[in-house]
Scaffold this active site. Structure first.
Site, PDB file in Angstrom:
ATOM      1  N   ARG A 178       4.649  -0.082   0.145  1.00 58.29           N
ATOM      2  CA  ARG A 178       4.147  -0.536   1.442  1.00 58.29           C
ATOM      3  C   ARG A 178       4.744   0.273   2.594  1.00 58.29           C
ATOM      4  O   ARG A 178       4.959  -0.238   3.686  1.00 58.29           O
ATOM      5  CB  ARG A 178       4.405  -2.036   1.653  1.00 58.29           C
ATOM      6  CG  ARG A 178       3.860  -2.924   0.559  1.00 58.29           C
ATOM      7  CD  ARG A 178       2.344  -2.862   0.433  1.00 58.29           C
ATOM      8  NE  ARG A 178       1.880  -3.724  -0.637  1.00 58.29           N
ATOM      9  CZ  ARG A 178       1.602  -3.304  -1.869  1.00 58.29           C
ATOM     10  NH1 ARG A 178       1.729  -2.013  -2.180  1.00 58.29           N
ATOM     11  NH2 ARG A 178       1.191  -4.144  -2.791  1.00 58.29           N
ATOM     12  N   SER A 229       0.119 -11.239   2.874  1.00 61.29           N
ATOM     13  CA  SER A 229       1.538 -11.354   2.511  1.00 61.29           C
ATOM     14  C   SER A 229       2.423 -11.082   3.724  1.00 61.29           C
ATOM     15  O   SER A 229       2.256 -10.074   4.409  1.00 61.29           O
ATOM     16  CB  SER A 229       1.889 -10.368   1.394  1.00 61.29           C
ATOM     17  OG  SER A 229       1.191 -10.691   0.214  1.00 61.29           O
ATOM     18  N   GLU A 299       6.519  -7.533   5.713  1.00 64.51           N
ATOM     19  CA  GLU A 299       5.427  -6.584   5.507  1.00 64.51           C
ATOM     20  C   GLU A 299       4.503  -6.607   6.714  1.00 64.51           C
ATOM     21  O   GLU A 299       3.912  -5.591   7.078  1.00 64.51           O
ATOM     22  CB  GLU A 299       4.653  -6.944   4.238  1.00 64.51           C
ATOM     23  CG  GLU A 299       3.533  -5.989   3.895  1.00 64.51           C
ATOM     24  CD  GLU A 299       2.900  -6.304   2.557  1.00 64.51           C
ATOM     25  OE1 GLU A 299       1.675  -6.131   2.440  1.00 64.51           O
ATOM     26  OE2 GLU A 299       3.622  -6.727   1.622  1.00 64.51           O
TER      27      GLU A 299
END
Length: 312
Positions: A178, A229, A299
């Site tokens: 990520r 998320s 995130e």
């Protein structure tokens, strides 16, 4: 990419044909449905207009924030200073030879996944449930089911800090989980080229794509606004499991709630503020760190001003 802010003058705004607006609400443009207003806002229709907007902001000495699908953002209730550039008009897709797809930064990732599956090109089945644009997916190295953008990317087209077009290869982007170099750079993604596996049975690829979507819909809460998320998964345990173990599953602050279905999701239950959501993020970090000394790294991109700092 910022200097001391100044007030943009009327003539410079007029030269952009009225495309730059003041005080536009940002909440409707994010999947959380929270956040204040943009000080200045524009939706360029092509790369030339994008370059003009970037050059205008640079000349005014104001910060720039790029907004795609708004699916991985938490914007402060106070809004954002400077210029917010929404890429939703920067769309387009070309299916090239040999399983290659080019698309503009504002093209929804789901469109690429569906087009590839229909052609019988494998490699984007995992992307069907990700509610973002190609540009945002490249910047964040979005992924699911053990796959990520870095697995299929062959080239990124950008505007550099001088608003000049450049092409970058994956090796230039320092991809991680990520992560990419683009997150901390002044570059603006305008498009990308992906390499998929051609020659598969279209029906089979479409079935696999649908299975990924069904799995996502069955395991994650999509009935209320969220960002997806909230935290990156640590190496030890999934973030959702850690949050559940400290008793926060279903916990609520104001109009925001940690999902009872998946604890790495925070939901806007109707009247949440950005600060409600932010306080839940801080609480989850605090409780998990107190119990296991594990740092939950967001995130979600947190933009604008908030009262209390996150754990870092």
């Amino acid at each position: 990419m910022t200097t001391a802010p100044c007030v943009p003058n009327a003539s410079s705004v007029a030269r952009l044909s009225g495309r730059i607006q003041a005080g536009i609400p940002l909440a409707p443009l994010t999947t959380f449905r929270v956040g204040g207003k943009a000080e200045w806002y524009c939706e360029p229709h092509n790369n030339l207009e994008l370059q003009q907007c970037l050059a205008w902001a640079r000349a005014q000495g104001i910060p720039v924030t790029l907004l795609g699908a708004g699916s991985n953002l938490l914007i402060s209730d106070a809004g954002l200073p400077g210029l917010v550039i929404h890429t939703r008009r920067l769309r387009g897709m070309q299916l090239l030879e040999g399983g290659r797809i080019w698309a503009a930064a504002g093209e929804p990732l789901v469109n690429l996944a569906r087009a590839a599956a229909k052609r019988g090109w494998s490699g984007l089945e995992w992307a069907i449930g990700i509610p973002g644009t190609l540009g945002g997916a490249v910047v964040m190295n979005a992924g699911a089911h053990g796959r990520a953008m870095s697995d299929v990317l062959v080239e990124v087209q950008i505007l550099d800090e001088e608003q000049e077009p450049c092409r970058l290869e994956p090796v230039d982007l320092q991809f991680g989980y990520r992560r990419s170099r683009l997150q901390d750079s002044p570059w603006t993604v305008t498009g990308a080229t992906l390499q998929l596996l051609p020659g598969r049975d279209p029906a089979q690829v479409q079935r696999q794509t649908q299975r990924h979507l069904n799995q996502r819909l069955s395991s994650q809460p999509y009935h209320l606004p969220s960002c997806g998320s909230v935290f990156r998964n640590p190496e030890t345990h999934p973030a959702g499991w850690l949050i559940e173990q400290v008793g926060l599953k279903g916990y609520r602050i104001g109009g925001a709630q940690i999902s009872e279905r998946h604890a790495n999701f925070i939901l806007n239950c109707g009247q949440a503020s950005a600060n409600d959501i932010y306080r839940l993020i801080c609480l989850a970090q605090e409780k998990v760190y107190q119990r296991w000394s594990i740092f939950l790294e967001p995130e979600v991109r947190i933009l604008g001003s908030f009262d209390d700092p996150l754990i870092s």
